[in-house]
Design a protein around this motif. Structure first.
Motif, mmCIF file in Angstrom:
data_model
loop_
_atom_site.group_PDB
_atom_site.id
_atom_site.type_symbol
_atom_site.label_atom_id
_atom_site.label_comp_id
_atom_site.label_asym_id
_atom_site.label_seq_id
_atom_site.Cartn_x
_atom_site.Cartn_y
_atom_site.Cartn_z
ATOM 1 N N LEU A 111 -16.505 6.711 -8.386
ATOM 2 C CA LEU A 111 -15.987 7.129 -9.387
ATOM 3 C C LEU A 111 -14.486 7.014 -9.402
ATOM 4 C CD1 LEU A 111 -16.533 9.212 -11.755
ATOM 5 C CD2 LEU A 111 -15.997 11.108 -10.299
ATOM 6 N N GLY A 112 -13.986 6.637 -8.238
ATOM 7 C CA GLY A 112 -12.430 6.500 -8.160
ATOM 8 C C GLY A 112 -12.065 5.087 -8.141
ATOM 9 N N ALA A 113 -12.859 4.225 -8.482
ATOM 10 C CA ALA A 113 -12.676 2.796 -8.597
ATOM 11 C C ALA A 113 -11.292 2.355 -9.156
ATOM 12 C CB ALA A 113 -14.023 1.943 -8.965
ATOM 13 N N HIS A 114 -11.186 3.138 -10.267
ATOM 14 C CA HIS A 114 -10.089 2.592 -11.103
ATOM 15 C C HIS A 114 -8.844 2.965 -10.416
ATOM 16 C CE1 HIS A 114 -7.628 2.044 -14.779
ATOM 17 N NE2 HIS A 114 -7.143 3.288 -14.547
ATOM 18 N N PHE A 115 -8.817 4.179 -9.928
ATOM 19 C CA PHE A 115 -7.582 4.725 -9.251
ATOM 20 C C PHE A 115 -7.278 3.809 -7.899
ATOM 21 C CE2 PHE A 115 -5.408 8.072 -6.603
ATOM 22 C CZ PHE A 115 -4.033 7.845 -7.098
ATOM 23 N N ALA A 116 -8.467 3.363 -7.155
ATOM 24 C CA ALA A 116 -8.360 2.753 -5.800
ATOM 25 C C ALA A 116 -7.824 1.259 -6.266
ATOM 26 C CB ALA A 116 -9.812 2.577 -5.402
ATOM 27 N N ARG A 117 -8.138 0.799 -7.454
ATOM 28 C CA ARG A 117 -7.851 -0.781 -7.826
ATOM 29 C C ARG A 117 -6.141 -0.354 -8.009
ATOM 30 N NH1 ARG A 117 -13.087 -1.760 -9.728
ATOM 31 N NH2 ARG A 117 -13.955 -3.877 -8.784
ATOM 32 N N LEU A 118 -6.001 0.505 -8.768
ATOM 33 C CA LEU A 118 -4.417 0.599 -9.166
ATOM 34 C C LEU A 118 -3.470 0.783 -7.967
ATOM 35 C CD1 LEU A 118 -3.455 3.352 -11.538
ATOM 36 C CD2 LEU A 118 -1.968 3.227 -9.403
ATOM 37 N N GLN A 119 -3.994 1.436 -6.804
ATOM 38 C CA GLN A 119 -3.291 1.801 -5.784
ATOM 39 C C GLN A 119 -3.082 0.364 -5.042
ATOM 40 O OE1 GLN A 119 -3.886 5.518 -3.512
ATOM 41 N NE2 GLN A 119 -5.683 5.672 -4.770
ATOM 42 N N LEU A 120 -4.231 -0.401 -4.770
ATOM 43 C CA LEU A 120 -4.224 -1.519 -4.379
ATOM 44 C C LEU A 120 -3.528 -2.672 -4.615
ATOM 45 C CD1 LEU A 120 -8.073 -1.766 -3.058
ATOM 46 C CD2 LEU A 120 -5.789 -1.168 -1.578
ATOM 47 N N ARG A 121 -3.694 -2.660 -6.170
ATOM 48 C CA ARG A 121 -2.821 -3.729 -6.883
ATOM 49 C C ARG A 121 -1.136 -3.412 -6.445
ATOM 50 N NH1 ARG A 121 -3.424 -6.841 -11.947
ATOM 51 N NH2 ARG A 121 -1.157 -7.336 -12.641
ATOM 52 N N ALA A 122 -0.615 -2.171 -6.759
ATOM 53 C CA ALA A 122 0.441 -1.829 -6.644
ATOM 54 C C ALA A 122 1.207 -2.055 -5.111
ATOM 55 C CB ALA A 122 0.891 -0.274 -6.802
ATOM 56 N N LEU A 123 0.284 -1.795 -4.120
ATOM 57 C CA LEU A 123 0.688 -2.091 -2.793
ATOM 58 C C LEU A 123 0.974 -3.555 -2.504
ATOM 59 C CD1 LEU A 123 1.027 -1.002 0.082
ATOM 60 C CD2 LEU A 123 -1.428 -1.180 0.527
ATOM 61 N N TYR A 124 -0.142 -4.374 -3.259
ATOM 62 C CA TYR A 124 -0.022 -5.698 -2.769
ATOM 63 C C TYR A 124 1.149 -6.317 -3.577
ATOM 64 C CZ TYR A 124 -4.803 -5.323 -0.832
ATOM 65 O OH TYR A 124 -5.837 -4.718 -0.126
ATOM 66 N N GLU A 125 1.373 -5.901 -4.911
ATOM 67 C CA GLU A 125 2.485 -6.350 -5.545
ATOM 68 C C GLU A 125 3.734 -6.211 -4.998
ATOM 69 O OE1 GLU A 125 2.491 -4.987 -9.519
ATOM 70 O OE2 GLU A 125 0.640 -6.498 -10.288
ATOM 71 N N GLU A 126 3.949 -5.084 -4.368
ATOM 72 C CA GLU A 126 5.346 -4.551 -3.607
ATOM 73 C C GLU A 126 5.229 -5.230 -2.386
ATOM 74 O OE1 GLU A 126 7.727 -2.862 -4.984
ATOM 75 O OE2 GLU A 126 6.511 -2.914 -6.715
ATOM 76 N N ALA A 127 3.989 -5.435 -1.636
ATOM 77 C CA ALA A 127 3.946 -6.255 -0.535
ATOM 78 C C ALA A 127 4.765 -7.717 -0.766
ATOM 79 C CB ALA A 127 2.743 -6.311 0.236
ATOM 80 N N CYS A 128 4.130 -8.363 -1.979
ATOM 81 C CA CYS A 128 4.702 -9.561 -2.175
ATOM 82 C C CYS A 128 6.209 -9.539 -2.379
ATOM 83 C CB CYS A 128 3.941 -10.373 -3.336
ATOM 84 S SG CYS A 128 2.437 -10.753 -2.826
ATOM 85 N N ARG A 129 6.624 -8.434 -2.788
ATOM 86 C CA ARG A 129 8.317 -8.469 -3.109
ATOM 87 C C ARG A 129 9.043 -8.104 -1.793
ATOM 88 N NH1 ARG A 129 6.233 -5.372 -7.842
ATOM 89 N NH2 ARG A 129 6.665 -6.764 -9.517
#
Length: 419
Positions: free
Chosen positions: A367-385
């Motif tokens: 049920l929380g897949a949308h929120f999990a993907r949001l968090q993972l995407r934000a983390l990986y984007e910031e990691a790349c920065r």
């Protein structure tokens, strides 16, 4: 006749996923009988069928009428018969149609709109945690532990914001998660409490969860007096939700909501540190983050197994399953099935389609897949920065959770700065 490898013993997962065993099972015994000997003080069980091919895993997850979540719940180990009625109250351990009613109730609180509102906060938190880790590494030996310095805090603080847990109580969420999820790992659970029979007490039993449930009711009462735009306010003020259902929703959200990201996030970062070419392509914009998130989830699914119980005699991949048999799906094996994923051990951040089962499938898809993907995407984007491409690499092997349920990392040492 070939010997069927063991994929049950949780201790082997502390050394790494048994991919050679998974492949052997997929090729020769796609539905394989597994013994359940006594391990780490936990009593022996009757055994189960391990399902390792993608097609069969998807079938079991989809067919809730034949493979029930309700009959024996969803963990490999059988619960104490006295605890089973209690455990069945959780949405995760129910079948349609009652499962559908509970999912609809919680979906009212778990809306994409509410999830998206957190993106700014989540992104700022990822940036702050990663920046602090790099700063401390530069002041020291150039290394940091991305689990203890970044991802543990990232997951639990995001969940606390979503639920509306006060700052002073947020450490409780991580404590409860470790107690319930890490019960097979002595580092996480410590010495297990023993019952009158001398056996370890199930961390999902009513007695073990009483402190969590008492807190849930106190928090709900507070939200009714002081409503806010958070999930606990939505649940606490829903007239259709009973007090026992509120307890179990809080349990599900605290444990599943936290550990999905807590396990997936360091797994993804570890893969990027191991594959500098893929990391560079992601940093340079040659690869999109949407497909990258799903590929990292495929390679490192947060959940390793889920159990079902056969409601009738049936056949699965040519194997006869009897009524009452335990049937356990293995997500990491399905995600590396060569029949579905070409070159499954290649990290291809552009892989599409990518029908991984890291969030399950069928009526119980996360049920929380949308929120999990949001968090993972934000983390990986910031990691790349934040994480420099040259130094960013593993500095020592990660320490893995001893568990045949959660694909967790207890530490992830990486080099993020030159000495």
């Amino acid at each position: 006749m070939s010997v069927v490898p063991d994929v049950f013993d949780p201790r082997q997962y502390g050394r790494g996923l048994p991919h050679d065993s998974y492949r052997f099972l997929r090729d020769h015994h796609p539905v394989a009988w597994q013994e359940e000997p006594e391990v780490l003080g936990w009593p022996a069980g009757p055994g189960f069928w391990a399902v390792t091919r993608h097609e069969d895993v998807a079938r079991v997850l989809k067919d809730s009428s034949t493979y029930s979540s309700y009959l024996g719940a969803t963990q490999i180990r059988d619960p104490d018969p006295a605890d089973l009625p209690f455990i069945r109250r959780m949405m995760l351990n129910q079948d349609p149609p009652h499962h559908r009613r509970l999912r609809t109730l919680v979906s009212r609180a778990f809306t994409p709109k509410r999830m998206d509102r957190f993106e700014t906060v989540v992104r700022a938190r990822a940036r702050a945690l990663l920046t602090r880790a790099v700063t401390e590494a530069r002041a020291g030996d150039g290394t940091c532990d991305l689990v203890t310095q970044v991802t543990d805090d990232y997951a639990v603080l995001n969940l606390a914001d979503l639920l509306g847990v006060p700052d002073t109580d947020r450490a409780l969420l991580l404590h409860w998660t470790r107690r319930v999820i890490g019960y097979q790992d002595p580092d996480e659970a410590g010495t297990p409490a023993l019952g009158p029979d001398g056996k370890p007490v199930n961390p999902r039993s009513p007695a073990s969860l009483r402190d969590m449930f008492d807190y849930a009711h106190d928090l709900a009462a507070h939200k009714r007096r002081h409503p806010a735009d958070d999930v606990m306010t939505a649940l606490a003020t829903d007239p259709e939700l009973t007090a026992p259902e509120l307890e179990m929703f809080f349990f599900l959200l605290v444990v599943a909501g936290n550990d999905t990201v807590r396990s997936a996030a360091p797994g993804g970062l570890h893969l990027l540190a191991q594959h500098p070419d893929a990391y560079d392509r992601l940093r340079n914009g040659e690869v999109g983050f949407t497909t990258a998130v799903d590929e990292l989830l495929r390679r490192h699914p947060p959940v390793l197994t889920f159990r079902r119980t056969a409601t009738e005699d049936t056949d699965l991949a040519g194997t006869r399953i009897r009524t009452g048999d335990k049937v356990v799906v293995f997500h990491a094996s399905a995600n590396h099935d060569e029949r579905v994923f070409p070159d499954p051990f290649t990290l291809d951040l552009t892989r599409s389609p990518n029908p991984h089962v890291s969030f399950g499938g069928g009526p119980h898809v996360c049920l929380g897949a949308h929120f999990a993907r949001l968090q993972l995407r934000a983390l990986y984007e910031e990691a790349c920065r934040v994480l420099p491409p040259g130094p960013f690499r593993p500095s020592a092997p990660p320490r893995r959770l001893v568990s045949n349920f959660i694909n967790g990392l207890k530490s992830l040492p990486v080099r993020v700065a030159d000495e």
